[in-house]
Design a protein around this motif. Structure first.
Motif, PDB file in Angstrom:
ATOM      1  N   UNK A  68       0.966  -1.348   0.006  1.00  0.00           N
ATOM      2  CA  UNK A  68       0.039  -0.238  -0.040  1.00  0.00           C
ATOM      3  C   UNK A  68       0.774   1.378   0.018  1.00  0.00           C
ATOM      4  N   UNK A  69       2.131   1.102   0.257  1.00  0.00           N
ATOM      5  CA  UNK A  69       2.842   2.376   0.169  1.00  0.00           C
ATOM      6  C   UNK A  69       3.225   2.965  -1.146  1.00  0.00           C
ATOM      7  N   UNK A  70       3.155   4.303  -1.279  1.00  0.00           N
ATOM      8  CA  UNK A  70       3.305   4.966  -2.441  1.00  0.00           C
ATOM      9  C   UNK A  70       4.487   5.862  -2.441  1.00  0.00           C
ATOM     10  N   UNK A  71       5.106   5.827  -3.707  1.00  0.00           N
ATOM     11  CA  UNK A  71       6.314   6.960  -3.572  1.00  0.00           C
ATOM     12  C   UNK A  71       6.249   8.220  -4.489  1.00  0.00           C
ATOM     13  N   UNK A  72       6.612   9.159  -4.211  1.00  0.00           N
ATOM     14  CA  UNK A  72       6.647  10.674  -5.229  1.00  0.00           C
ATOM     15  C   UNK A  72       7.534  10.337  -6.442  1.00  0.00           C
ATOM     16  N   UNK A  73       7.218  11.228  -7.447  1.00  0.00           N
ATOM     17  CA  UNK A  73       7.885  11.173  -8.639  1.00  0.00           C
ATOM     18  C   UNK A  73       9.567  11.392  -8.436  1.00  0.00           C
ATOM     19  N   UNK A  74       9.909  12.333  -7.598  1.00  0.00           N
ATOM     20  CA  UNK A  74      11.409  12.352  -7.379  1.00  0.00           C
ATOM     21  C   UNK A  74      12.120  11.195  -6.758  1.00  0.00           C
ATOM     22  N   UNK A  75      11.220  10.571  -5.729  1.00  0.00           N
ATOM     23  CA  UNK A  75      11.623   9.220  -4.919  1.00  0.00           C
ATOM     24  C   UNK A  75      11.833   8.334  -6.208  1.00  0.00           C
ATOM     25  N   UNK A  76      10.977   8.170  -6.874  1.00  0.00           N
ATOM     26  CA  UNK A  76      10.986   7.025  -8.091  1.00  0.00           C
ATOM     27  C   UNK A  76      12.218   7.267  -9.070  1.00  0.00           C
ATOM     28  N   UNK A  77      12.422   8.520  -9.332  1.00  0.00           N
ATOM     29  CA  UNK A  77      13.510   9.040 -10.491  1.00  0.00           C
ATOM     30  C   UNK A  77      14.729   8.719  -9.531  1.00  0.00           C
ATOM     31  N   UNK A  78      14.952   8.900  -8.310  1.00  0.00           N
ATOM     32  CA  UNK A  78      16.353   8.569  -7.449  1.00  0.00           C
ATOM     33  C   UNK A  78      16.242   6.972  -7.558  1.00  0.00           C
ATOM     34  N   UNK A  79      15.465   6.498  -7.150  1.00  0.00           N
ATOM     35  CA  UNK A  79      15.642   4.780  -7.179  1.00  0.00           C
ATOM     36  C   UNK A  79      15.884   4.353  -8.648  1.00  0.00           C
ATOM     37  N   UNK A  80      15.223   4.795  -9.640  1.00  0.00           N
ATOM     38  CA  UNK A  80      15.586   4.242 -10.836  1.00  0.00           C
ATOM     39  C   UNK A  80      17.037   4.487 -11.257  1.00  0.00           C
ATOM     40  N   UNK A  81      17.454   5.659 -10.885  1.00  0.00           N
ATOM     41  CA  UNK A  81      18.706   5.943 -11.265  1.00  0.00           C
ATOM     42  C   UNK A  81      19.841   5.028 -10.291  1.00  0.00           C
ATOM     43  N   UNK A  82      19.522   5.054  -9.049  1.00  0.00           N
ATOM     44  CA  UNK A  82      20.284   4.033  -8.598  1.00  0.00           C
ATOM     45  C   UNK A  82      20.421   2.809  -9.039  1.00  0.00           C
ATOM     46  N   UNK A  83      19.111   2.010  -9.309  1.00  0.00           N
ATOM     47  CA  UNK A  83      18.900   0.872 -10.142  1.00  0.00           C
ATOM     48  C   UNK A  83      20.041   0.758 -11.191  1.00  0.00           C
ATOM     49  N   UNK A  84      19.968   1.665 -12.224  1.00  0.00           N
ATOM     50  CA  UNK A  84      20.703   1.651 -13.278  1.00  0.00           C
ATOM     51  C   UNK A  84      22.204   1.638 -12.888  1.00  0.00           C
ATOM     52  N   UNK A 101      29.154 -11.177  -2.249  1.00  0.00           N
ATOM     53  CA  UNK A 101      29.056 -10.350  -1.104  1.00  0.00           C
ATOM     54  C   UNK A 101      29.321  -8.804  -1.453  1.00  0.00           C
ATOM     55  N   UNK A 102      29.726  -8.465  -2.735  1.00  0.00           N
ATOM     56  CA  UNK A 102      29.779  -6.989  -3.181  1.00  0.00           C
ATOM     57  C   UNK A 102      28.475  -6.735  -3.567  1.00  0.00           C
ATOM     58  N   UNK A 103      27.791  -7.836  -4.265  1.00  0.00           N
ATOM     59  CA  UNK A 103      26.588  -7.436  -4.746  1.00  0.00           C
ATOM     60  C   UNK A 103      25.438  -7.302  -3.651  1.00  0.00           C
ATOM     61  N   UNK A 104      25.685  -7.919  -2.609  1.00  0.00           N
ATOM     62  CA  UNK A 104      24.907  -7.748  -1.403  1.00  0.00           C
ATOM     63  C   UNK A 104      25.072  -6.253  -0.659  1.00  0.00           C
ATOM     64  N   UNK A 105      26.166  -5.713  -1.079  1.00  0.00           N
ATOM     65  CA  UNK A 105      26.298  -4.297  -0.413  1.00  0.00           C
ATOM     66  C   UNK A 105      25.427  -3.122  -1.335  1.00  0.00           C
ATOM     67  N   UNK A 106      25.141  -3.690  -2.479  1.00  0.00           N
ATOM     68  CA  UNK A 106      24.288  -2.885  -3.300  1.00  0.00           C
ATOM     69  C   UNK A 106      22.913  -2.465  -2.764  1.00  0.00           C
ATOM     70  N   UNK A 107      22.354  -3.380  -1.675  1.00  0.00           N
ATOM     71  CA  UNK A 107      21.328  -2.966  -1.288  1.00  0.00           C
ATOM     72  C   UNK A 107      21.248  -1.701  -0.327  1.00  0.00           C
TER      73      UNK A 107
END
Length: 689
Positions: A287-303, A356-362
């Motif tokens: 049920x939690x929703x994010x704002x547009x800026x939060x979505x853009x920041x997370x998408x950049x971090x994912x990339x 272990x390096x991949x786990x630090x990406x969290x």
């Protein structure tokens, strides 16, 4: 016109017909309700109600109703028993089958491995961590079956014709896999290519066919077991509608009352509380929703995380490729027995450090749903490990197999054994030393870190990586399933001890009911399908060694099957086997049609899942809308009542008076009933009064 006697007979026949299907008690009640005299009813209760008429012939035939009913019912019962004899036999057989099936399942559950330990893990750490240990136990069953199959049809026959091993055992063989183990049933090169026969009249045993058919039967069984397990878990975890409703009703209102022991009750309560916490946590996260800026920041971090992880994986694969190309020349120039451990050591270091390096990406990505985080880590790790295995397979099939070395199949088996052993050693060291040091650092040195959480993705990929090596190496080293059995058994206890000592429960509770399906899917694709491709290239494309192994002297491994089919084609009684091989097993069209059918069934299952999701969402919306409608009607009704009270204030006074009068009347009736009861009690105690 009918006479009274005929009318009476018709009535009696109808009465008898209605009494036949009844029980004795129902018959007595039905006859008591008949318009008969008391004398007739008494005679009836004795079974002696007679029907008398003025006609003497009919007077001789007077029978009781009771006897007539019993007689008619016995006839019908006998007729039904004759007609339903087969049905009753089938029912009895089905009941016996169900009882035996239930008894067998109870026995299997009672002797199931680690049942109590798994309950403790699930109660303390939740279903997410429990899914790893369930997957480990599931792989153990696979390897037990593979070992039994290989031991029965390959190893035992070879023992009957094996020669004495003249090499000296030094102990280094456990780490390097060479030396004494080379001339044992552990490797491909030790097996004979002759037909085993004891005595002139004894049955012959073709070792070539036994070897290739046993490996084929093992892989075929694993293939169908993986498909069946995927379908089973997919149906239970994706298609059944109860998983979308949260299951809160089951958790709260369903209790197993057969659990009476105090420890078992506490464990059950802990399991239920953990499952409720997981369900509620997922509902809150969905049920939690994010704002547009939060979505853009997370998408950049994912990339950024994906680009970095892909670059690291490519660099590691390039390092393994160049090391593998150099490894054969390195072994020729170095006579040290430990030199063979260079390639397994580097590969195991990569498999331990990079995840272990991949786990630090969290820390950068910060997924809201823990399940999404595990899925991403699994995909990254599987890409790394399967890429490394693919490079090693290319090295084995294109460098080792074509290098002209004597018995190259045994060399590949030794490489796979060393990789498997080194990976197991690194896992144990990480469990007992690395995780323990992390606990000391988090609890005493840097207390802000705290205890770590169990990394499901990394540990599951270790199991998939090891099982992939076992499936590839089963052709070159038939004893690998037995070695993997021992390793999995030790791994379970080491991981369990480390889990209880060095880890804390997940900070974000989440249900992992669908994780097992994803684990098996990754084990099937790309792991098992890659194994099939590798072994298919080995059997259909490569030439066996000329001086060792059961296929020595053949141009290709598959030629043993071709020779056997040619032999059967000359025997009329085995032409059906030839037809099956040429039209089904050896036909590309058959496998194309089979693949198409599997894809269609998968698509249909997926559509059923999506349809049920949509239906459940619509039903939830309908329930919410009905609740809103009821609240709206209640509010309207309250407003109307308030308006009526304001318009007619005298009506409220009248309603109060009516209520008071009804209360007085009720009290008066109650007092009158008490007075009447007291009078009756006095009269019963004193009849004269």
């Amino acid at each position: 016109m009918l006479s009274d006697d005929h009318v009476n007979e018709i009535i009696i026949q109808k009465l008898i017909a209605s009494l036949i299907p009844m029980t004795s008690r129902d018959r007595i009640k039905a006859i008591r309700n008949q318009p008969r005299t008391m004398e007739e009813k008494r005679n009836l209760s004795r079974g002696g109600l007679t029907i008398t008429t003025e006609d003497e012939g009919r007077a001789k035939a007077h029978l009781t109703w009771w006897k007539i009913v019993d007689k008619e019912k016995s006839k019908q019962t006998h007729r039904i028993l004759q007609l339903n004899c087969c049905i009753q036999c089938l029912n009895s057989i089905s009941r016996a089958y169900r009882r035996s099936k239930n008894s067998l399942s109870e026995i299997l559950n009672s002797i199931s491995l680690w049942q109590k330990t798994l309950k403790i893990i699930g109660g303390k750490f939740g279903t997410s961590v429990l899914s790893y240990f369930n997957f480990l136990r599931w792989l153990l069953k696979f390897n037990i079956f593979s070992f039994i199959l290989n031991f029965s049809f390959i190893i035992i026959p070879q023992f009957t014709v094996a020669k004495k091993n003249t090499l000296q055992f030094t102990g280094l063989e456990f780490f390097t896999g060479v030396g004494y183990f080379r001339d044992t049933v552990m490797y491909y090169g030790f097996y004979t290519n002759s037909t085993i026969q004891h005595g002139n009249s004894g049955a012959s045993y073709n070792m070539q066919l036994a070897y290739i058919f046993t490996i084929g039967a093992c892989l075929t069984t694993c293939f169908f077991s993986l498909l069946f397990s995927m379908a089973k878990y997919f149906r239970n975890n994706f298609i059944n509608p109860h998983i979308y409703s949260g299951g809160i009703t089951k958790l709260i209102f369903c209790w197993d009352f057969t659990v009476t022991h105090e420890k078992a009750v506490k464990l059950k309560q802990k399991n239920l509380s953990t499952e409720i916490r997981e369900n509620l946590s997922e509902l809150r996260q969905e049920n939690s929703k994010l704002t547009f800026n939060q979505l853009l920041t997370r998408f950049s971090a994912y990339m950024v995380a994906w680009v970095v992880s892909t670059g690291v994986a490519i660099a590691c694969c390039a390092a393994v490729y160049y090391l593998a190309e150099y490894n054969l020349e390195f072994l020729k120039t170095h006579s040290n027995p430990g030199a063979v451990l260079l390639l397994p050591f580097v590969v195991s270091c990569i498999n331990l450090a990079v995840p272990c390096i991949y786990s630090m990406f969290r820390l950068v990505e910060r997924y809201e749903m823990p399940r999404h985080e595990v899925y991403v880590l699994l995909i990254r790790n599987i890409f790394l490990k399967i890429s490394i295995i693919g490079i090693l397979c290319y090295y084995w099939l294109n460098t080792v197999a074509l290098s002209g070395e004597e018995c190259w199949e045994t060399l590949i088996g030794q490489d796979i054994y060393r990789l498997l052993l080194m990976d197991f050693v690194f896992s144990l060291v990480n469990s007992f030393l690395g995780e323990f040091l992390r606990r000391i650092i988090g609890m005493q040195l840097i207390t802000s870190l705290g205890l770590q959480e169990f990394d499901i993705a990394r540990n599951v990929l270790e199991l998939i990586y090891a099982q992939t090596l076992v499936w590839i190496g089963i052709f070159f080293c038939p004893l690998l399933p037995f070695i993997q059995m021992i390793m999995l058994f030790i791994m379970f206890y080491s991981k369990n001890i480390s889990l209880m000592m060095n880890f804390q429960p997940p900070s974000k509770a989440w249900r992992a009911s669908q994780m097992m399906t994803f684990f098996i899917f990754l084990l099937f694709f790309p792991s098992f399908t890659g194994v099939l491709c590798t072994l298919a290239i080995t059997i259909w494309r490569l030439k066996p060694s000329a001086d060792c192994g059961p296929f020595r002297g053949l141009p290709l491994f598959i030629h043993s099957i071709y020779s056997w089919i040619d032999t059967l084609s000359t025997r009329p009684g085995y032409l059906w086997v030839v037809w099956i091989y040429r039209n089904l097993i050896g036909s590309v069209h058959f496998f194309f049609i089979l693949t198409l059918i599997v894809l269609i069934i998968t698509y249909l299952y997926w559509q059923i899942t999506e349809g049920r999701k949509i239906m459940i969402r619509l039903l939830h919306e309908q329930i919410i809308n009905e609740g809103k409608d009821k609240m709206f009607l209640i509010e309207k009704l309250i407003k109307l009542q308030d308006m009526e009270k304001k318009a007619n204030p005298s009506s409220l006074v009248l309603e109060r008076r009516e209520v008071e009068q009804q209360g007085f009347l009720h009290l008066g009736e109650h007092d009158g009933s008490l007075d009447l009861r007291s009078r009756r009690s006095v009269q019963e105690g004193n009849p004269r009064a």
